[in-house]
Design a protein around this motif. Structure first.
Motif, PDB file in Angstrom:
ATOM      1  N   ARG A 174       2.273  12.984   7.557  1.00  0.00           N
ATOM      2  CA  ARG A 174       1.683  13.386   8.896  1.00  0.00           C
ATOM      3  C   ARG A 174       0.479  12.789   8.913  1.00  0.00           C
ATOM      4  O   ARG A 174      -0.194  12.344  10.023  1.00  0.00           O
ATOM      5  CB  ARG A 174       1.595  14.920   9.144  1.00  0.00           C
ATOM      6  CG  ARG A 174       2.976  15.567   9.236  1.00  0.00           C
ATOM      7  CD  ARG A 174       2.658  17.005   9.205  1.00  0.00           C
ATOM      8  NE  ARG A 174       4.184  17.720   9.562  1.00  0.00           N
ATOM      9  CZ  ARG A 174       4.269  18.903   9.586  1.00  0.00           C
ATOM     10  NH1 ARG A 174       3.327  19.763   9.506  1.00  0.00           N
ATOM     11  NH2 ARG A 174       5.473  19.375   9.842  1.00  0.00           N
ATOM     12  N   ARG A 194       1.012   9.003   9.274  1.00  0.00           N
ATOM     13  CA  ARG A 194       1.792   8.937  10.253  1.00  0.00           C
ATOM     14  C   ARG A 194       3.066   7.985  10.094  1.00  0.00           C
ATOM     15  O   ARG A 194       3.496   6.837  10.697  1.00  0.00           O
ATOM     16  CB  ARG A 194       1.080   8.296  11.407  1.00  0.00           C
ATOM     17  CG  ARG A 194       0.083   9.388  12.184  1.00  0.00           C
ATOM     18  CD  ARG A 194      -0.774   8.631  13.089  1.00  0.00           C
ATOM     19  NE  ARG A 194       0.176   8.222  14.118  1.00  0.00           N
ATOM     20  CZ  ARG A 194       0.339   9.249  15.112  1.00  0.00           C
ATOM     21  NH1 ARG A 194       0.102  10.273  15.315  1.00  0.00           N
ATOM     22  NH2 ARG A 194       1.147   8.608  16.522  1.00  0.00           N
ATOM     23  N   ARG A 195       3.673   8.253   8.755  1.00  0.00           N
ATOM     24  CA  ARG A 195       4.795   7.480   8.151  1.00  0.00           C
ATOM     25  C   ARG A 195       5.580   8.351   7.782  1.00  0.00           C
ATOM     26  O   ARG A 195       5.365   9.241   6.743  1.00  0.00           O
ATOM     27  CB  ARG A 195       4.181   6.274   7.143  1.00  0.00           C
ATOM     28  CG  ARG A 195       3.542   5.170   7.797  1.00  0.00           C
ATOM     29  CD  ARG A 195       2.645   4.384   6.618  1.00  0.00           C
ATOM     30  NE  ARG A 195       2.304   2.935   7.427  1.00  0.00           N
ATOM     31  CZ  ARG A 195       1.289   3.020   8.001  1.00  0.00           C
ATOM     32  NH1 ARG A 195       0.734   3.832   8.246  1.00  0.00           N
ATOM     33  NH2 ARG A 195       0.883   1.651   8.315  1.00  0.00           N
ATOM     34  N   TYR A 196       6.953   8.331   8.172  1.00  0.00           N
ATOM     35  CA  TYR A 196       7.909   9.291   7.821  1.00  0.00           C
ATOM     36  C   TYR A 196       9.165   8.862   7.346  1.00  0.00           C
ATOM     37  O   TYR A 196       9.887   7.977   7.914  1.00  0.00           O
ATOM     38  CB  TYR A 196       8.312  10.043   9.277  1.00  0.00           C
ATOM     39  CG  TYR A 196       7.050  10.504  10.076  1.00  0.00           C
ATOM     40  CD1 TYR A 196       6.083  11.537   9.623  1.00  0.00           C
ATOM     41  CD2 TYR A 196       6.990   9.783  11.326  1.00  0.00           C
ATOM     42  CE1 TYR A 196       5.183  11.728  10.413  1.00  0.00           C
ATOM     43  CE2 TYR A 196       5.722   9.923  12.161  1.00  0.00           C
ATOM     44  CZ  TYR A 196       4.844  11.315  11.863  1.00  0.00           C
ATOM     45  OH  TYR A 196       3.975  11.590  12.537  1.00  0.00           O
ATOM     46  N   ARG A 239       7.138   4.323  11.069  1.00  0.00           N
ATOM     47  CA  ARG A 239       6.066   4.678  11.642  1.00  0.00           C
ATOM     48  C   ARG A 239       5.991   5.189  12.869  1.00  0.00           C
ATOM     49  O   ARG A 239       6.940   5.248  13.589  1.00  0.00           O
ATOM     50  CB  ARG A 239       5.050   3.595  11.733  1.00  0.00           C
ATOM     51  CG  ARG A 239       4.598   2.955  10.368  1.00  0.00           C
ATOM     52  CD  ARG A 239       3.482   1.842  10.357  1.00  0.00           C
ATOM     53  NE  ARG A 239       4.401   0.353  11.061  1.00  0.00           N
ATOM     54  CZ  ARG A 239       3.836  -0.731  11.062  1.00  0.00           C
ATOM     55  NH1 ARG A 239       2.488  -0.920  11.029  1.00  0.00           N
ATOM     56  NH2 ARG A 239       4.607  -1.657  11.797  1.00  0.00           N
ATOM     57  N   ALA A 240       4.789   6.257  13.221  1.00  0.00           N
ATOM     58  CA  ALA A 240       4.862   6.848  14.485  1.00  0.00           C
ATOM     59  C   ALA A 240       4.856   5.936  15.574  1.00  0.00           C
ATOM     60  O   ALA A 240       4.352   4.928  15.655  1.00  0.00           O
ATOM     61  CB  ALA A 240       3.673   7.804  14.689  1.00  0.00           C
ATOM     62  N   GLU A 286      10.464   5.024  17.069  1.00  0.00           N
ATOM     63  CA  GLU A 286      11.400   6.144  17.159  1.00  0.00           C
ATOM     64  C   GLU A 286      12.641   5.431  17.586  1.00  0.00           C
ATOM     65  O   GLU A 286      13.735   5.495  17.450  1.00  0.00           O
ATOM     66  CB  GLU A 286      11.222   7.139  18.254  1.00  0.00           C
ATOM     67  CG  GLU A 286      10.324   8.411  17.458  1.00  0.00           C
ATOM     68  CD  GLU A 286       8.769   7.831  17.280  1.00  0.00           C
ATOM     69  OE1 GLU A 286       8.336   6.941  17.774  1.00  0.00           O
ATOM     70  OE2 GLU A 286       8.121   8.635  16.726  1.00  0.00           O
TER      71      GLU A 286
END
Length: 458
Positions: free
Chosen positions: A276, A279-281, A301-302, A305
């Motif tokens: 978080r 900002r990399r999931y 990355r945010a 999507e």
């Protein structure tokens, strides 16, 4: 199509690896004898046992074959006194994985792992083949699409930040361990303890240093796992096409995975505190008997999507909303709350009894306190909902929030209630995926559970 072919000689290593415990049996006598003669005898027995098992593995390797027929089905044959055969068809597979460990790279071999789509279709098959045979087998069973590459650079940065943080904490603990374990002259307090009990004096002297080195060792092991994860994310890329999702990467251990999209059962986006912050999931996939817990498929990355939906068509994230907490079980806080309270109490007591232990006991208390804070988020956010034709869920595990999307058309669903949950109209929801993976969503409203069950029935 190929005719009968032999496995790579490394295939025999799988049999030898299963017999490692047998080599420890002769060494048990050494623990009782404690002399050089017993050790020499045990080593001779181990050498004879190793020679015998090597000969057996050689016979198995010589008598075993594999073959691809005209329809592209794989025939496996093993032979040691009794011959065994197995037939694997392309449509029965969910994932094909090709690995090149360091030893395999030195010997020109690849490890091909075949994951069936369901448990009833047999166990996972692990085959050591030559590089050419491995490529032929994988391209026949599950052809990879042309590479339209996406480079998830976020995975390297995420693993590198975690590795750097772990290195700093390890250095801090090493300094603390050296300070606690230094040699010094006994103080008056220590002399007084020695008059009371030699055991108490020994504990007062070495317990802080022992606990410090224990924490250091655990941190080092965690750092090694982070370094392994970092090695998996180097030179990583993902692409999709023709109903197949493929990924390839790795530094020392090159791994390529091919997922059949219609066999993907669940996508899991893990939101850790570091993920978080950066900002990399990371995204983990489960498909058939492949559970996908080791390495992520990719890291996005945010703001990317849309790219995530392109790689995984039909992916839906759980709604970002709070759930009703009236009557919700406080069991969310028990796994981290009980050890946090225990270590905090011990740290307070140690300030009066043994101040050297206070910092060492406060460190685990802070770690578990972070788990309590994460449990607060799970208390307000954990749940399961149908969303745009998919079953989605949020599940808090440790410091991570798991955001899942179920692709499998018919996962198993179990709802359970204790007497308290019946009164409060709450239930625990367990999703059972085809490969046996279970996701347990705790203490959700009974109405949400019934909507999930109705959604799966439809």
């Amino acid at each position: 199509m190929t005719g009968l072919r032999r496995y790579h000689p490394l295939h025999a290593v799988g049999f030898l690896r299963k017999t490692l415990l047998l080599y420890l049996l002769p060494l048990v006598q050494v623990l009782f004898e404690r002399d050089w003669d017993a050790l020499r005898t045990a080593l001779e027995q181990d050498l004879a046992l190793f020679a015998f098992l090597t000969a057996v593995s050689g016979v198995i390797l010589h008598a075993s074959r594999w073959e691809l027929d005209q329809e592209g089905a794989l025939h496996l044959r093993w032979n040691l006194i009794v011959e065994r055969r197995r037939l694997i068809r392309s449509r029965e597979l969910a994932v094909v994985q090709i690995e090149r460990p360091l030893l395999a790279r030195l010997t020109g071999a690849n490890l091909v792992t075949l994951y069936p789509a369901a448990r009833g279709q047999g166990k996972t098959a692990r085959l050591y083949l030559t590089r050419r045979d491995a490529a032929l087998l994988a391209d026949t069973l599950m052809p990879a699409p042309p590479e339209q590459e996406y480079h998830p650079r976020g995975g390297e940065r995420l693993a590198l930040v975690l590795l750097g943080t772990n290195s700093l904490s390890t250095l801090l603990l090493v300094f603390l361990s050296l300070r606690e374990g230094r040699v010094y002259t006994p103080s008056a307090e220590l002399l007084a303890l020695t008059q009371l009990s030699q055991t108490a004096a020994w504990v007062a002297r070495w317990l802080p240093a022992g606990l410090a080195w224990l924490l250091t060792g655990l941190t080092v092991l965690f750092g090694l796992s982070l370094a392994r994860s970092f090695g998996h994310t180097v030179h990583y890329r993902v692409w999709r096409g023709g109903g197949v999702l493929a990924s390839r990467g790795g530094l020392f251990r090159r791994v390529e995975r091919r997922f059949r999209l219609d066999r993907v059962s669940c996508a899991d986006v893990r939101l850790s505190p570091v993920a978080r912050l950066l900002r990399r999931y990371p995204v983990y996939l489960s498909a058939g008997c492949y559970k996908g817990t080791e390495t992520p498929l990719f890291v996005y990355r945010a703001g990317q999507e849309k790219l995530l939906e392109e790689l995984l068509p039909g992916l839906r994230m759980p709604p970002a909303r709070r759930v009703p907490i009236g009557g919700r079980s406080l069991a969310f806080f028990l796994p981290a709350g009980i050890p946090c309270a225990l270590f905090a109490l011990l740290a307070l007591v140690s300030r009066q009894v043994m101040p050297e232990l206070t910092v060492l006991l406060a460190l685990p208390a802070l770690v578990f306190f972070a788990g309590v804070l994460a449990a607060v988020e799970g208390f307000f956010r954990e749940g399961a909902w149908p969303s745009d034709g998919r079953l989605t869920f949020r599940r808090q595990k440790g410091l991570r929030m798991h955001c899942g999307c179920v692709f499998s058309p018919a996962p198993g669903l179990v709802m359970s209630q204790n007497p308290w949950a019946v009164v409060k109209r709450r239930a625990d929801l367990t999703l059972v995926l085809p490969g046996g993976t279970r996701w347990n969503v705790r203490s959700i409203p009974l109405d949400d559970g019934e909507r999930c069950a109705q959604f799966l029935e439809e």
